[in-house]
Write a protein that holds these residues in place. Structure first.
Motif, mmCIF file in Angstrom:
data_model
loop_
_atom_site.group_PDB
_atom_site.id
_atom_site.type_symbol
_atom_site.label_atom_id
_atom_site.label_comp_id
_atom_site.label_asym_id
_atom_site.label_seq_id
_atom_site.Cartn_x
_atom_site.Cartn_y
_atom_site.Cartn_z
ATOM 1 N N THR A 182 0.859 -1.182 0.000
ATOM 2 C CA THR A 182 0.000 0.000 0.000
ATOM 3 C C THR A 182 0.899 1.237 0.000
ATOM 4 O O THR A 182 2.125 1.115 -0.083
ATOM 5 N N ARG A 183 0.322 2.439 0.068
ATOM 6 C CA ARG A 183 1.126 3.650 0.073
ATOM 7 C C ARG A 183 2.124 3.673 1.233
ATOM 8 O O ARG A 183 1.798 3.126 2.297
ATOM 9 N N PRO A 184 3.297 4.237 1.112
ATOM 10 C CA PRO A 184 3.780 5.010 -0.039
ATOM 11 C C PRO A 184 4.400 4.122 -1.131
ATOM 12 O O PRO A 184 4.742 2.978 -0.878
ATOM 13 N N GLU A 185 4.586 4.716 -2.313
ATOM 14 C CA GLU A 185 5.163 3.989 -3.449
ATOM 15 C C GLU A 185 6.604 3.588 -3.191
ATOM 16 O O GLU A 185 7.057 2.565 -3.683
ATOM 17 N N VAL A 186 7.353 4.445 -2.437
ATOM 18 C CA VAL A 186 8.741 4.120 -2.078
ATOM 19 C C VAL A 186 8.870 4.198 -0.560
ATOM 20 O O VAL A 186 8.502 5.206 0.041
ATOM 21 N N PHE A 187 9.376 3.129 0.039
ATOM 22 C CA PHE A 187 9.604 3.103 1.489
ATOM 23 C C PHE A 187 11.027 2.607 1.733
ATOM 24 O O PHE A 187 11.378 1.496 1.337
ATOM 25 N N ARG A 188 11.871 3.473 2.346
ATOM 26 C CA ARG A 188 13.284 3.140 2.611
ATOM 27 C C ARG A 188 13.955 2.558 1.362
ATOM 28 O O ARG A 188 14.537 1.476 1.406
ATOM 29 N N ASP A 189 13.788 3.261 0.262
ATOM 30 C CA ASP A 189 14.381 2.889 -1.035
ATOM 31 C C ASP A 189 13.766 1.646 -1.666
ATOM 32 O O ASP A 189 14.271 1.153 -2.676
ATOM 33 N N ARG A 190 12.724 1.105 -1.078
ATOM 34 C CA ARG A 190 12.065 -0.071 -1.675
ATOM 35 C C ARG A 190 10.818 0.375 -2.412
ATOM 36 O O ARG A 190 9.916 0.947 -1.829
ATOM 37 N N ARG A 191 10.816 0.086 -3.736
ATOM 38 C CA ARG A 191 9.671 0.490 -4.579
ATOM 39 C C ARG A 191 8.594 -0.587 -4.572
ATOM 40 O O ARG A 191 8.888 -1.777 -4.476
ATOM 41 N N VAL A 192 7.352 -0.196 -4.689
ATOM 42 C CA VAL A 192 6.259 -1.130 -4.943
ATOM 43 C C VAL A 192 6.497 -1.740 -6.327
ATOM 44 O O VAL A 192 6.863 -1.008 -7.258
ATOM 45 N N PRO A 193 6.364 -3.051 -6.498
ATOM 46 C CA PRO A 193 6.567 -3.664 -7.813
ATOM 47 C C PRO A 193 5.780 -2.923 -8.899
ATOM 48 O O PRO A 193 4.591 -2.639 -8.717
ATOM 49 N N GLU A 194 6.480 -2.611 -10.006
ATOM 50 C CA GLU A 194 5.940 -1.749 -11.058
ATOM 51 C C GLU A 194 4.596 -2.248 -11.603
ATOM 52 O O GLU A 194 3.685 -1.460 -11.854
ATOM 53 N N VAL A 195 4.476 -3.555 -11.731
ATOM 54 C CA VAL A 195 3.269 -4.123 -12.355
ATOM 55 C C VAL A 195 2.005 -3.725 -11.593
ATOM 56 O O VAL A 195 0.941 -3.525 -12.189
#
Ligand code: 9D3
Length: 250
Positions: A182-195
């Motif tokens: 869930t939000r945020p899209e980036v947390f501690r440099d970890r992105r939510v998988p793009e798909v």
């Protein structure tokens, strides 16, 4: 669904299940939980319910009189003799399929032991099912009864919200669930998988199924024996397995 718990610690059961989803289900009248104190059925003036074992040995055994008296009183009030589930480390290990079967009953009686157990004659008189929650040692049957009541309650129509209940029956083909974000899209440099941000529903569904298969392979591989995989998914699993073999060769 009406649960009746025979125990020496009724507050423990009511406190634990009065909270959260089971508590709300009780308020809505979808389930009822009654905890009866076996001690109230002692025929002695000091309300003893246990005594030393015949033949010697450590500890105390719960006497048959109060246990059977407690059940007979429940039966008299209900006008029927419902199943009695005895919580014991010697029982069949409880699982989701046993839960589904028990969810078909209108009334269930849980018998919780303490001390070194219950006089065998009481068990012969009233117990229909011997159930455990797994191979580890607890101090009594109250927590196992609470575990089973929690599990059976969520199978009662209306107890879970409708979104969640749609997913109950499937158990997702014996696979573990995919990871959630869930939000945020980036947390501690970890992105939510793009798909997952793509809005491409077909790709998202494929990705989630693959994640489920990967997780199951890594964490609970024995579940894959009963998994229902499409041709493509079987190929994906074969890739995971051959990747593992390639690693070992290094
Ligand atoms: C006589 C004491 N023990 C010998 C090693 C046997 C024993 C009986 C009863 C040990 C623990 C208990 C209390 N546990 C339960 O009543 C119980 C239980 C459990 O301990 N583990 C998993 N499932 C269950 S269901 C009831």
């Amino acid at each position: 669904m009406n649960f009746h718990v025979m125990t020496l610690f009724p507050e423990m059961v009511l406190e634990g299940l009065g909270t959260s989803i089971t508590g709300r289900a009780m308020e809505k009248g979808l389930i009822s939980i009654e905890a009866v104190n076996i001690r109230d059925y002692s025929e002695e003036k000091h309300h003893h319910v246990d005594d030393a074992p015949y033949g010697g040995g450590a500890g105390m055994v719960m006497q048959p009189g109060p246990v059977c008296g407690c059940y007979e009183d429940l039966c008299r009030k209900m006008g029927k003799r419902p199943r009695v589930l005895y919580m014991t480390p010697q029982g069949r290990v409880f699982n989701q399929s046993i839960a589904r079967e028990l969810a078909g009953e209108d009334d269930l009686v849980f018998l919780c032991g303490h001390y070194e157990g219950i006089d065998e004659r009481a068990l012969e008189e009233i117990v229909t099912d011997y159930l455990s929650i797994g191979d580890y040692v607890l101090t009594g049957g109250e927590l196992p009864a609470m575990v089973m009541i929690d599990c059976i309650s969520r199978l009662v129509p209306g107890v879970l919200n409708n979104d969640a209940s749609a997913e109950i029956e499937s158990f997702h083909d014996n696979l573990l669930e995919y990871p959630q974000y869930t939000r945020p899209e980036v947390f501690r440099d970890r992105r939510v998988p793009e798909v997952l941000l793509s809005g491409h529903h077909k790709n998202i569904e494929t990705w989630r199924r693959e994640q489920s298969i990967k997780r199951t392979y890594e964490r609970r591989p024995e579940l894959l024996e009963n998994a229902n995989l499409s041709r493509k998914e079987q190929e994906y699993l074969a890739e995971l397995r051959s990747g593992e073999r390639a690693d070992e060769e290094d």
